[in-house]
Design an enzyme around this catalytic site. Structure first.
Site, mmCIF file in Angstrom:
data_model
loop_
_atom_site.group_PDB
_atom_site.id
_atom_site.type_symbol
_atom_site.label_atom_id
_atom_site.label_comp_id
_atom_site.label_asym_id
_atom_site.label_seq_id
_atom_site.Cartn_x
_atom_site.Cartn_y
_atom_site.Cartn_z
ATOM 1 N N LYS A 1 -11.125 30.235 -23.534
ATOM 2 C CA LYS A 1 -11.417 28.942 -22.900
ATOM 3 C C LYS A 1 -10.457 27.870 -23.420
ATOM 4 O O LYS A 1 -9.955 27.045 -22.657
ATOM 5 C CB LYS A 1 -12.880 28.530 -23.168
ATOM 6 C CG LYS A 1 -13.218 27.184 -22.540
ATOM 7 C CD LYS A 1 -14.608 26.668 -22.824
ATOM 8 C CE LYS A 1 -14.755 25.251 -22.273
ATOM 9 N NZ LYS A 1 -16.012 24.591 -22.644
ATOM 10 N N ASP B 1 -14.099 11.903 -23.215
ATOM 11 C CA ASP B 1 -15.070 11.784 -22.133
ATOM 12 C C ASP B 1 -14.692 12.800 -21.076
ATOM 13 O O ASP B 1 -13.521 12.944 -20.717
ATOM 14 C CB ASP B 1 -15.130 10.384 -21.533
ATOM 15 C CG ASP B 1 -16.445 10.211 -20.785
ATOM 16 O OD1 ASP B 1 -17.503 10.284 -21.426
ATOM 17 O OD2 ASP B 1 -16.426 10.037 -19.548
ATOM 18 N N PHE C 1 -20.643 25.645 -23.716
ATOM 19 C CA PHE C 1 -21.740 24.665 -23.664
ATOM 20 C C PHE C 1 -21.772 24.054 -22.265
ATOM 21 O O PHE C 1 -20.959 24.403 -21.402
ATOM 22 C CB PHE C 1 -21.561 23.588 -24.744
ATOM 23 C CG PHE C 1 -20.385 22.655 -24.507
ATOM 24 C CD1 PHE C 1 -19.103 23.044 -24.850
ATOM 25 C CD2 PHE C 1 -20.569 21.404 -23.937
ATOM 26 C CE1 PHE C 1 -18.015 22.201 -24.623
ATOM 27 C CE2 PHE C 1 -19.486 20.547 -23.715
ATOM 28 C CZ PHE C 1 -18.207 20.957 -24.061
ATOM 29 N N GLY C 2 -22.700 23.146 -22.055
ATOM 30 C CA GLY C 2 -22.752 22.380 -20.808
ATOM 31 C C GLY C 2 -22.803 23.287 -19.583
ATOM 32 O O GLY C 2 -23.606 24.218 -19.501
ATOM 33 N N TYR C 3 -21.911 23.038 -18.631
ATOM 34 C CA TYR C 3 -21.898 23.758 -17.357
ATOM 35 C C TYR C 3 -21.066 25.041 -17.407
ATOM 36 O O TYR C 3 -20.816 25.658 -16.362
ATOM 37 C CB TYR C 3 -21.358 22.840 -16.251
ATOM 38 C CG TYR C 3 -22.175 21.585 -16.040
ATOM 39 C CD1 TYR C 3 -23.297 21.585 -15.217
ATOM 40 C CD2 TYR C 3 -21.827 20.381 -16.674
ATOM 41 C CE1 TYR C 3 -24.046 20.438 -15.027
ATOM 42 C CE2 TYR C 3 -22.573 19.229 -16.487
ATOM 43 C CZ TYR C 3 -23.680 19.254 -15.671
ATOM 44 O OH TYR C 3 -24.421 18.119 -15.485
ATOM 45 N N ASP C 4 -20.631 25.469 -18.584
ATOM 46 C CA ASP C 4 -19.777 26.664 -18.666
ATOM 47 C C ASP C 4 -20.359 27.891 -17.972
ATOM 48 O O ASP C 4 -19.616 28.638 -17.325
ATOM 49 C CB ASP C 4 -19.460 26.998 -20.134
ATOM 50 C CG ASP C 4 -18.396 26.081 -20.709
ATOM 51 O OD1 ASP C 4 -17.679 25.435 -19.928
ATOM 52 O OD2 ASP C 4 -18.291 26.009 -21.956
ATOM 53 N N THR D 1 -17.440 12.137 -31.479
ATOM 54 C CA THR D 1 -18.346 12.743 -30.508
ATOM 55 C C THR D 1 -19.555 13.325 -31.218
ATOM 56 O O THR D 1 -19.427 13.825 -32.336
ATOM 57 C CB THR D 1 -17.661 13.868 -29.700
ATOM 58 O OG1 THR D 1 -18.644 14.519 -28.877
ATOM 59 C CG2 THR D 1 -17.006 14.919 -30.581
HETATM 60 P P1 ITT Z 1 -20.194 12.439 -26.608
HETATM 61 O O1 ITT Z 1 -20.284 11.297 -25.636
HETATM 62 O O2 ITT Z 1 -20.897 12.193 -27.895
HETATM 63 O O3 ITT Z 1 -18.783 12.931 -26.794
HETATM 64 P P2 ITT Z 1 -21.546 13.856 -24.445
HETATM 65 O O4 ITT Z 1 -22.052 15.258 -24.280
HETATM 66 O O5 ITT Z 1 -22.497 12.722 -24.125
HETATM 67 O O6 ITT Z 1 -20.981 13.707 -25.952
HETATM 68 P P3 ITT Z 1 -19.879 13.103 -22.200
HETATM 69 O O7 ITT Z 1 -20.580 11.825 -21.940
HETATM 70 O O8 ITT Z 1 -18.367 13.127 -22.139
HETATM 71 O O9 ITT Z 1 -20.234 13.719 -23.627
HETATM 72 O O10 ITT Z 1 -20.478 14.183 -21.196
HETATM 73 C C1 ITT Z 1 -19.786 15.310 -20.941
HETATM 74 C C2 ITT Z 1 -20.699 16.330 -20.291
HETATM 75 O O11 ITT Z 1 -19.932 17.076 -19.324
HETATM 76 C C3 ITT Z 1 -21.174 17.342 -21.322
HETATM 77 O O12 ITT Z 1 -22.403 16.949 -21.911
HETATM 78 C C4 ITT Z 1 -21.286 18.615 -20.479
HETATM 79 O O13 ITT Z 1 -22.510 18.630 -19.789
HETATM 80 C C5 ITT Z 1 -20.161 18.442 -19.470
HETATM 81 N N1 ITT Z 1 -18.922 19.077 -19.982
HETATM 82 C C6 ITT Z 1 -17.806 18.472 -20.477
HETATM 83 N N2 ITT Z 1 -16.904 19.360 -20.887
HETATM 84 C C7 ITT Z 1 -17.456 20.564 -20.672
HETATM 85 C C8 ITT Z 1 -17.031 21.885 -20.918
HETATM 86 O O14 ITT Z 1 -15.888 22.147 -21.513
HETATM 87 N N3 ITT Z 1 -17.846 22.876 -20.556
HETATM 88 C C9 ITT Z 1 -19.025 22.636 -19.961
HETATM 89 N N4 ITT Z 1 -19.518 21.428 -19.730
HETATM 90 C C10 ITT Z 1 -18.748 20.382 -20.079
#
Ligand code: ITT
Length: 206
Positions: free
Chosen positions: A176, A73, A153-156, A10
């Site tokens: 978490k 994913d 990160f992300g939507y946390d 990843t």
């Molecule tokens: P890799 O494919 O390189 O692993 P990516 O960020 O592109 O990285 P994904 O395609 O699986 O990964 O997208 C997952 C998205 O979903 C991620 O970028 C976040 O926006 C969200 N996400 C997944 N898990 C999360 C978490 O634990 N907390 C918050 N957001 C999350």
């Protein structure tokens, strides 16, 4: 456990942090993409669901690196948005938005929606030489009315965990990692250590 290193396939630093901590007790030898001398462009995530994309990434990075590769994913599914952003979670609202603006984009879409139910889902896939194993986990919760918290990160910052009433970004990483979709997939993986040992062992003779 056979001593073959496993590539954590990843490029998301949040996932690397979490998976590193979740898998630590298992004593697997983990490498990240940054540890490799060759760098590989990420594959297009063209799968229809999390399982397909996890397998696609694990197989791609394993084929490139000639190592067993473990990919994640994952994403957020919002009930009132018919499961969006789902497999598009990383790119929702535009490729270059960044995490905070992406969450703001989702909050805006939810502005007049009372049903805030949502879930995070994660699929882990381990692939090597044409074979694979997969595990999954989910975390049910709600979309907050506003972003809160600095962790994760992300939507946390906009995902409320119902037991605590906190967003995942308001929790320390260890908290978490006890409840998250990724942690649950990691728990499922940890129950399969014998299977993983057999999976890797079949390749270690040559
Ligand atoms: P890799 O494919 O390189 O692993 P990516 O960020 O592109 O990285 P994904 O395609 O699986 O990964 O997208 C997952 C998205 O979903 C991620 O970028 C976040 O926006 C969200 N996400 C997944 N898990 C999360 C978490 O634990 N907390 C918050 N957001 C999350």
């Amino acid at each position: 456990m056979p001593n073959l290193p496993i590539l954590l396939a990843t490029s998301n630093p949040g996932k690397i942090r979490e998976l590193g901590a979740i898998l630590k007790p298992l004593n697997l030898t983990l490498l990240t993409l940054a540890d490799l001398k060759d760098q590989y462009p990420p594959p297009a995530e063209t799968g229809a669901d999390f399982l397909a994309n996890a397998l696609l990434k694990a197989r791609y990075y394993s084929d490139q690196s000639h190592l067993p590769a473990l990919a994640d994913d994952s994403g957020l599914e919002v009930k009132a948005l018919n499961g969006e952003p789902g497999v598009h979670s990383a790119r929702y609202g535009g490729e270059d938005l960044g995490d905070l603006k992406r969450s703001a984009y989702l909050l805006k879409k939810m502005a007049n929606i009372a049903d805030r139910k949502a879930r995070f889902r994660a699929v882990l896939a381990l692939a090597y030489k044409g074979q694979s194993l997969t595990w999954s986990g989910e975390l049910v919760g709600e979309i907050a009315l506003e972003a809160k918290g600095e962790n994760g990160f992300g939507y946390d910052p906009i995902f409320i965990e119902p037991q605590s009433g906190l967003t995942l970004a308001q929790m320390p990483l260890e908290a978490k990692n006890r409840i998250s979709h990724r942690a649950r997939a990691g728990e499922a993986l940890s129950l399969d250590l014998a299977k993983i040992a057999a999976f890797l062992g079949q390749f270690s003779q040559g």
